[in-house]
Design a protein around this motif. Structure first.
Motif, PDB file in Angstrom:
ATOM      1  N   TYR A 193      17.817  62.273  -3.215  1.00 26.14           N
ATOM      2  CA  TYR A 193      18.792  62.590  -3.060  1.00 26.14           C
ATOM      3  C   TYR A 193      18.589  64.001  -2.578  1.00 26.14           C
ATOM      4  O   TYR A 193      18.946  64.471  -3.841  1.00 26.14           O
ATOM      5  N   PRO A 194      19.031  64.254  -1.540  1.00 33.55           N
ATOM      6  CA  PRO A 194      19.471  65.863  -1.139  1.00 33.55           C
ATOM      7  C   PRO A 194      20.871  66.170  -1.414  1.00 33.55           C
ATOM      8  O   PRO A 194      21.404  65.264  -1.998  1.00 33.55           O
ATOM      9  N   ARG A 195      20.441  67.591  -1.313  1.00 26.75           N
ATOM     10  CA  ARG A 195      21.859  68.566  -1.573  1.00 26.75           C
ATOM     11  C   ARG A 195      23.238  67.762  -0.665  1.00 26.75           C
ATOM     12  O   ARG A 195      22.679  69.015  -0.073  1.00 26.75           O
ATOM     13  N   PRO A 196      24.292  67.826  -0.705  1.00 26.48           N
ATOM     14  CA  PRO A 196      24.987  67.475   0.167  1.00 26.48           C
ATOM     15  C   PRO A 196      25.681  69.149  -0.235  1.00 26.48           C
ATOM     16  O   PRO A 196      25.993  70.046  -1.436  1.00 26.48           O
ATOM     17  N   VAL A 197      25.757  69.537   1.353  1.00 28.46           N
ATOM     18  CA  VAL A 197      26.940  70.777   1.833  1.00 28.46           C
ATOM     19  C   VAL A 197      28.294  70.813   2.180  1.00 28.46           C
ATOM     20  O   VAL A 197      28.993  71.589   1.716  1.00 28.46           O
ATOM     21  N   SER A 198      28.596  69.994   3.106  1.00 31.83           N
ATOM     22  CA  SER A 198      30.153  69.613   3.128  1.00 31.83           C
ATOM     23  C   SER A 198      30.772  67.712   3.311  1.00 31.83           C
ATOM     24  O   SER A 198      29.274  66.728   3.818  1.00 31.83           O
ATOM     25  N   VAL A 199      31.601  67.511   3.393  1.00 30.90           N
ATOM     26  CA  VAL A 199      32.374  66.052   3.703  1.00 30.90           C
ATOM     27  C   VAL A 199      33.975  66.313   4.568  1.00 30.90           C
ATOM     28  O   VAL A 199      34.394  67.295   3.904  1.00 30.90           O
ATOM     29  N   SER A 200      33.359  65.223   5.194  1.00 32.98           N
ATOM     30  CA  SER A 200      34.820  64.993   6.506  1.00 32.98           C
ATOM     31  C   SER A 200      35.219  63.452   5.952  1.00 32.98           C
ATOM     32  O   SER A 200      34.799  62.720   6.223  1.00 32.98           O
ATOM     33  N   ALA A 201      36.060  63.149   5.336  1.00 33.13           N
ATOM     34  CA  ALA A 201      36.595  61.739   5.044  1.00 33.13           C
ATOM     35  C   ALA A 201      38.451  61.310   5.293  1.00 33.13           C
ATOM     36  O   ALA A 201      39.277  62.054   5.246  1.00 33.13           O
ATOM     37  N   PHE A 202      38.396  59.533   5.102  1.00 36.96           N
ATOM     38  CA  PHE A 202      39.535  59.281   5.687  1.00 36.96           C
ATOM     39  C   PHE A 202      39.247  57.809   4.226  1.00 36.96           C
ATOM     40  O   PHE A 202      38.645  57.476   3.864  1.00 36.96           O
ATOM     41  N   ALA A 203      40.959  57.821   3.105  1.00 33.50           N
ATOM     42  CA  ALA A 203      41.322  56.841   2.703  1.00 33.50           C
ATOM     43  C   ALA A 203      42.163  56.564   2.456  1.00 33.50           C
ATOM     44  O   ALA A 203      43.216  56.711   3.124  1.00 33.50           O
ATOM     45  N   SER A 204      42.260  54.761   2.715  1.00 28.73           N
ATOM     46  CA  SER A 204      43.457  54.135   2.861  1.00 28.73           C
ATOM     47  C   SER A 204      43.802  53.095   1.058  1.00 28.73           C
ATOM     48  O   SER A 204      42.425  52.465   0.846  1.00 28.73           O
ATOM     49  N   SER A 205      44.767  52.270   1.835  1.00 26.98           N
ATOM     50  CA  SER A 205      45.109  50.815   0.732  1.00 26.98           C
ATOM     51  C   SER A 205      45.915  50.440   1.350  1.00 26.98           C
ATOM     52  O   SER A 205      47.405  49.921   0.600  1.00 26.98           O
ATOM     53  N   HIS A 206      45.518  50.421   2.808  1.00 28.67           N
ATOM     54  CA  HIS A 206      46.527  49.223   2.910  1.00 28.67           C
ATOM     55  C   HIS A 206      46.746  47.599   3.037  1.00 28.67           C
ATOM     56  O   HIS A 206      47.574  47.045   3.264  1.00 28.67           O
ATOM     57  N   PHE A 207      45.543  47.381   2.122  1.00 25.09           N
ATOM     58  CA  PHE A 207      45.391  45.634   1.630  1.00 25.09           C
ATOM     59  C   PHE A 207      45.672  45.829   0.200  1.00 25.09           C
ATOM     60  O   PHE A 207      47.150  45.134  -0.530  1.00 25.09           O
ATOM     61  N   GLY A 208      45.767  47.257  -0.374  1.00 29.72           N
ATOM     62  CA  GLY A 208      45.853  46.837  -2.028  1.00 29.72           C
ATOM     63  C   GLY A 208      47.254  46.325  -2.501  1.00 29.72           C
ATOM     64  O   GLY A 208      48.035  46.303  -3.098  1.00 29.72           O
ATOM     65  N   THR A 209      48.086  47.661  -1.377  1.00 32.49           N
ATOM     66  CA  THR A 209      49.313  47.599  -1.543  1.00 32.49           C
ATOM     67  C   THR A 209      50.846  47.179  -0.666  1.00 32.49           C
ATOM     68  O   THR A 209      51.631  47.141  -1.385  1.00 32.49           O
ATOM     69  N   ASN A 210      49.464  46.075  -0.377  1.00 28.56           N
ATOM     70  CA  ASN A 210      50.655  45.213   0.609  1.00 28.56           C
ATOM     71  C   ASN A 210      50.324  43.571  -0.188  1.00 28.56           C
ATOM     72  O   ASN A 210      50.059  42.592  -0.432  1.00 28.56           O
ATOM     73  N   PRO A 211      51.611  42.904  -0.680  1.00 24.43           N
ATOM     74  CA  PRO A 211      51.915  41.883  -1.776  1.00 24.43           C
ATOM     75  C   PRO A 211      51.222  39.920  -0.762  1.00 24.43           C
ATOM     76  O   PRO A 211      51.013  39.806  -1.384  1.00 24.43           O
ATOM     77  N   LEU A 212      50.956  40.711   0.429  1.00 29.83           N
ATOM     78  CA  LEU A 212      50.591  39.292   0.870  1.00 29.83           C
ATOM     79  C   LEU A 212      49.692  39.189   1.264  1.00 29.83           C
ATOM     80  O   LEU A 212      48.425  38.564   1.385  1.00 29.83           O
TER      81      LEU A 212
END
Length: 361
Positions: A193-212
């Motif tokens: 469990y080393p200590r984090p110092v920074s994060v660069s991220a992306f998140a999405s919900s393309h599938f969950g919000t699609n009724p298909l």
């Protein structure tokens, strides 16, 4: 010897697993169950065969009982309040993952644990798999040299839950909290469990919000995919990626790249709901140089029939009985919570963000 008295807060499917595990331990007695839905705790007591257990409609009523410990099996959003109340009432706590829905909540929970001297253990049963322990032994042995890059995470081609999992007010997050926490714990625990110092991220919900793709798309409020690059104090970087659904069969193996060797790890299982680190290991391959050439060695897996969930509950109960430290301490998982918090802050800001932790984490 008097039996340890345990209460269960929440009465869903995961609570049934806790009750079944406790019933196998001769030194434990489940004496109380609580659920906020009126009558649900009483139904659970009868269905689980907990004939001597009292049923309550609130966790505060349960905590007024003379209990030694509680299992908290509620939706994610209530983890914080229930855990803090339990600790401050003098109870040891076994909390189902994820720890919390925000870093501030996790910090408050750890502070309550430190002030009360009670135990706060987080429920990551894959740690009890012998092959997960072998992975940890390989990493910590120094066999890889200095680990400078790690890639972990997992993806289901289709595997989106519904109900409380997709309502942000109840779950706090989606795939990151549900299955991403497993892959983070697998890698970070092996690394100490080393200590984090920074994060660069992306998140999405393309599938969950699609009724298909999701029958409850109109109610879908969380992410079904996320990816992040995390930097640590020891100059190591970790690429983290997770998906509940995607047009791909896999997001790849977990990899540890070291100055002396590399380790590739595949998860156990197959099918559209597999590919995440909530169970065992499927294979491990060590890549190294020997005898003047490129060499690879398959790491033999340990065959076993352990019930990992039972092992988790047993270890917690024995720690309560024996006065040991928390098997999976909240102070450690706080680091993971800081990373997930950084992922969401970075994804929203669309830039790298810093991660700051108190000195005790």
């Amino acid at each position: 010897m008097n039996k340890i008295k345990v209460g269960i807060i929440g009465s869903g499917g995961i609570a049934r697993a806790h009750a079944a595990a406790y019933k196998k331990l001769p030194f434990v007695e489940v004496t109380a169950v609580a659920d906020v839905v009126p009558g649900k705790a009483l139904e659970f007591v009868a269905a689980a065969g907990l004939t001597d257990a009292a049923a309550f409609d609130s966790h505060t009523e349960l905590l007024a009982e003379g209990l030694d410990a509680v299992s908290i099996c509620t939706p994610n959003a209530s983890h914080h309040r229930t855990t803090v109340d339990a600790l401050r009432s003098g109870k040891h706590v076994l909390l189902e993952k994820p720890m919390a829905v925000s870093l501030d909540e996790a910090l408050d929970m750890v502070q309550a644990q430190r002030e009360t001297g009670r135990m706060l253990s987080i429920g990551f049963q894959p740690r009890y798999d012998p092959n997960m322990k072998r992975l940890q032994d390989i990493i910590r042995s120094g066999r890889l040299g200095d680990v400078y890059y790690v890639e972990t995470g997992g993806g289901r081609r289709r595997g989106m839950p519904g109900g409380t999992f997709i309502r942000k007010s109840l779950s706090g997050a989606g795939a990151m909290a549900d299955i991403g926490c497993y892959s983070l714990d697998m890698a970070l625990n092996a690394l100490g469990y080393p200590r984090p110092v920074s994060v660069s991220a992306f998140a999405s919900s393309h599938f969950g919000t699609n009724p298909l793709y999701h029958a409850e798309a109109i109610h879908f409020e969380v992410e079904d995919f996320g990816v992040a690059m995390i930097r640590f104090e020891n100059d190591m970087v970790l690429q983290f990626k997770i998906a509940w659904a995607m047009h791909m069969d896999t997001l790849g193996p977990t990899m540890f790249l070291g100055t002396n060797a590399g380790l590739k790890v595949l998860p156990y299982g197959s099918g559209p709901w597999s590919g995440v680190w909530d169970g065992s290991i499927g294979s491990m391959m060590l890549y190294h140089d020997d005898f003047g050439g490129l060499t690879q060695t398959e790491v033999p897996l340990i065959e076993h029939r352990l019930d990992l969930f039972f092992e988790k509950v047993r270890d917690f109960a024995e720690a309560v009985r024996d006065g040991r430290d928390a098997p999976i301490p909240g102070e450690q998982i706080l680091i993971q919570q800081a990373i997930i918090d950084g992922v969401f802050r970075s994804a929203e800001a669309k830039r790298e963000v810093s991660v700051e932790l108190p000195v005790y984490a």
